[in-house]
Design a protein around this motif. Structure first.
Motif, PDB file in Angstrom:
ATOM      1  N   ARG A  33       0.805  -1.219   0.000  1.00  0.00           N
ATOM      2  CA  ARG A  33       0.000   0.000   0.000  1.00  0.00           C
ATOM      3  C   ARG A  33       0.841   1.273   0.000  1.00  0.00           C
ATOM      4  N   TYR A  34       2.155   1.125   0.082  1.00  0.00           N
ATOM      5  CA  TYR A  34       3.025   2.294   0.188  1.00  0.00           C
ATOM      6  C   TYR A  34       3.733   2.593  -1.123  1.00  0.00           C
ATOM      7  N   ASP A  35       3.874   3.885  -1.399  1.00  0.00           N
ATOM      8  CA  ASP A  35       4.863   4.303  -2.378  1.00  0.00           C
ATOM      9  C   ASP A  35       6.229   4.034  -1.767  1.00  0.00           C
ATOM     10  N   MET A  36       7.136   3.524  -2.561  1.00  0.00           N
ATOM     11  CA  MET A  36       8.496   3.282  -2.081  1.00  0.00           C
ATOM     12  C   MET A  36       9.478   4.125  -2.890  1.00  0.00           C
ATOM     13  N   GLY A  37      10.429   4.697  -2.206  1.00  0.00           N
ATOM     14  CA  GLY A  37      11.374   5.563  -2.886  1.00  0.00           C
ATOM     15  C   GLY A  37      12.809   5.302  -2.456  1.00  0.00           C
ATOM     16  N   TRP A  38      13.708   5.707  -3.313  1.00  0.00           N
ATOM     17  CA  TRP A  38      15.136   5.719  -3.003  1.00  0.00           C
ATOM     18  C   TRP A  38      15.617   7.170  -3.061  1.00  0.00           C
ATOM     19  N   PHE A  39      16.376   7.552  -2.065  1.00  0.00           N
ATOM     20  CA  PHE A  39      16.991   8.870  -1.990  1.00  0.00           C
ATOM     21  C   PHE A  39      18.480   8.666  -1.767  1.00  0.00           C
ATOM     22  N   LEU A  90      27.542   3.202 -13.350  1.00  0.00           N
ATOM     23  CA  LEU A  90      27.748   4.109 -12.221  1.00  0.00           C
ATOM     24  C   LEU A  90      28.840   5.116 -12.501  1.00  0.00           C
ATOM     25  N   LYS A  91      28.646   6.319 -11.955  1.00  0.00           N
ATOM     26  CA  LYS A  91      29.578   7.418 -12.122  1.00  0.00           C
ATOM     27  C   LYS A  91      30.061   7.871 -10.750  1.00  0.00           C
ATOM     28  N   PRO A  92      31.214   8.512 -10.692  1.00  0.00           N
ATOM     29  CA  PRO A  92      31.694   9.011  -9.389  1.00  0.00           C
ATOM     30  C   PRO A  92      30.680   9.924  -8.703  1.00  0.00           C
ATOM     31  N   GLU A  93      29.920  10.666  -9.477  1.00  0.00           N
ATOM     32  CA  GLU A  93      28.918  11.564  -8.876  1.00  0.00           C
ATOM     33  C   GLU A  93      27.724  10.834  -8.278  1.00  0.00           C
ATOM     34  N   ASP A  94      27.655   9.521  -8.472  1.00  0.00           N
ATOM     35  CA  ASP A  94      26.623   8.721  -7.812  1.00  0.00           C
ATOM     36  C   ASP A  94      27.017   8.342  -6.383  1.00  0.00           C
ATOM     37  N   THR A  95      28.239   8.666  -5.997  1.00  0.00           N
ATOM     38  CA  THR A  95      28.702   8.358  -4.652  1.00  0.00           C
ATOM     39  C   THR A  95      27.848   9.079  -3.611  1.00  0.00           C
ATOM     40  N   ALA A  96      27.300   8.303  -2.684  1.00  0.00           N
ATOM     41  CA  ALA A  96      26.411   8.859  -1.663  1.00  0.00           C
ATOM     42  C   ALA A  96      25.969   7.733  -0.734  1.00  0.00           C
ATOM     43  N   VAL A  97      25.320   8.131   0.343  1.00  0.00           N
ATOM     44  CA  VAL A  97      24.572   7.168   1.155  1.00  0.00           C
ATOM     45  C   VAL A  97      23.169   7.076   0.552  1.00  0.00           C
ATOM     46  N   TYR A  98      22.735   5.870   0.278  1.00  0.00           N
ATOM     47  CA  TYR A  98      21.435   5.634  -0.344  1.00  0.00           C
ATOM     48  C   TYR A  98      20.444   5.152   0.714  1.00  0.00           C
ATOM     49  N   TYR A  99      19.277   5.786   0.714  1.00  0.00           N
ATOM     50  CA  TYR A  99      18.232   5.474   1.683  1.00  0.00           C
ATOM     51  C   TYR A  99      16.973   5.017   0.962  1.00  0.00           C
ATOM     52  N   CYS A 100      16.300   4.024   1.499  1.00  0.00           N
ATOM     53  CA  CYS A 100      14.968   3.731   1.000  1.00  0.00           C
ATOM     54  C   CYS A 100      13.956   4.321   1.980  1.00  0.00           C
ATOM     55  N   ALA A 101      12.773   4.593   1.480  1.00  0.00           N
ATOM     56  CA  ALA A 101      11.746   5.248   2.272  1.00  0.00           C
ATOM     57  C   ALA A 101      10.369   4.805   1.806  1.00  0.00           C
ATOM     58  N   ALA A 102       9.420   4.906   2.729  1.00  0.00           N
ATOM     59  CA  ALA A 102       8.048   4.501   2.444  1.00  0.00           C
ATOM     60  C   ALA A 102       7.099   5.668   2.685  1.00  0.00           C
ATOM     61  N   ASP A 103       6.160   5.832   1.776  1.00  0.00           N
ATOM     62  CA  ASP A 103       5.218   6.961   1.808  1.00  0.00           C
ATOM     63  C   ASP A 103       3.813   6.425   1.627  1.00  0.00           C
ATOM     64  N   LEU A 104       2.934   6.703   2.602  1.00  0.00           N
ATOM     65  CA  LEU A 104       1.564   6.191   2.535  1.00  0.00           C
ATOM     66  C   LEU A 104       0.641   7.089   1.720  1.00  0.00           C
ATOM     67  N   SER A 105       1.105   8.255   1.320  1.00  0.00           N
ATOM     68  CA  SER A 105       0.200   9.229   0.696  1.00  0.00           C
ATOM     69  C   SER A 105      -0.335   8.760  -0.651  1.00  0.00           C
ATOM     70  N   GLY A 106       0.441   7.916  -1.366  1.00  0.00           N
ATOM     71  CA  GLY A 106      -0.011   7.489  -2.682  1.00  0.00           C
ATOM     72  C   GLY A 106       0.092   8.561  -3.751  1.00  0.00           C
ATOM     73  N   LEU A 107       0.837   9.631  -3.450  1.00  0.00           N
ATOM     74  CA  LEU A 107       0.919  10.762  -4.393  1.00  0.00           C
ATOM     75  C   LEU A 107       2.091  10.641  -5.351  1.00  0.00           C
ATOM     76  N   GLY A 108       2.925   9.653  -5.177  1.00  0.00           N
ATOM     77  CA  GLY A 108       4.091   9.544  -6.049  1.00  0.00           C
ATOM     78  C   GLY A 108       5.034  10.710  -5.856  1.00  0.00           C
ATOM     79  N   SER A 109       5.252  11.092  -4.614  1.00  0.00           N
ATOM     80  CA  SER A 109       6.041  12.279  -4.315  1.00  0.00           C
ATOM     81  C   SER A 109       7.529  12.047  -4.503  1.00  0.00           C
ATOM     82  N   THR A 110       8.225  13.118  -4.880  1.00  0.00           N
ATOM     83  CA  THR A 110       9.689  13.088  -4.948  1.00  0.00           C
ATOM     84  C   THR A 110      10.300  13.884  -3.797  1.00  0.00           C
ATOM     85  N   SER A 111       9.452  14.358  -2.883  1.00  0.00           N
ATOM     86  CA  SER A 111       9.930  15.136  -1.743  1.00  0.00           C
ATOM     87  C   SER A 111      10.149  14.235  -0.543  1.00  0.00           C
TER      88      SER A 111
END
Length: 128
Positions: A33-39, A90-111
């Protein structure tokens, strides 16, 4: 209590691929039921949206940051409560800590402010 646990990060050379996984758990958490995202968050920078997979009764849809379109693919397996991020070229600029997240709003948010639950992150380092 909802837990998101990422894995799959590492140190790779430019041009290589990695696949990140995020497993969700929680007694009352209905993953499908959740939107799932990677940041991702690079040192000294704000957390930025990478990819999302929205909830939908008809299957959902995917959306990407312009910087990763054509290289990264998000997918989900609702039976396994898992979301994946396949990262190719993959590129050097992809270097980062990657987080997954769950959003119940169903809005397909990128925030990031829309997302209710977060994992602890996994480090991805791409050397040139």
């Amino acid at each position: 209590q909802v837990q998101l646990v990422e894995s799959g990060g590492g140190l790779v050379q430019a041009g290589a691929s990695l696949r990140l996984s995020c497993v969700a758990s929680g007694r009352t958490f209905t993953f499908s039921r959740y939107d799932m995202g990677w940041f991702r968050q690079a040192p000294g920078k704000e957390r930025a949206f990478v990819a999302g997979f929205s909830f939908s009764w008809t299957g959902g849809s995917t959306y990407y940051a312009d910087s990763v379109k054509g290289r990264f693919t998000i997918s989900r397996d609702n039976a396994k409560n898992t979301v994946y991020l396949q990262m190719n070229s993959l590129k050097p600029e992809d270097t980062a800590v990657y987080y997954c997240a769950a959003d119940l709003s169903g809005l397909g948010s990128t925030s990031s402010r829309s997302y209710n639950y977060w994992g602890q992150g996994t480090q991805v380092t791409v050397s040139s």
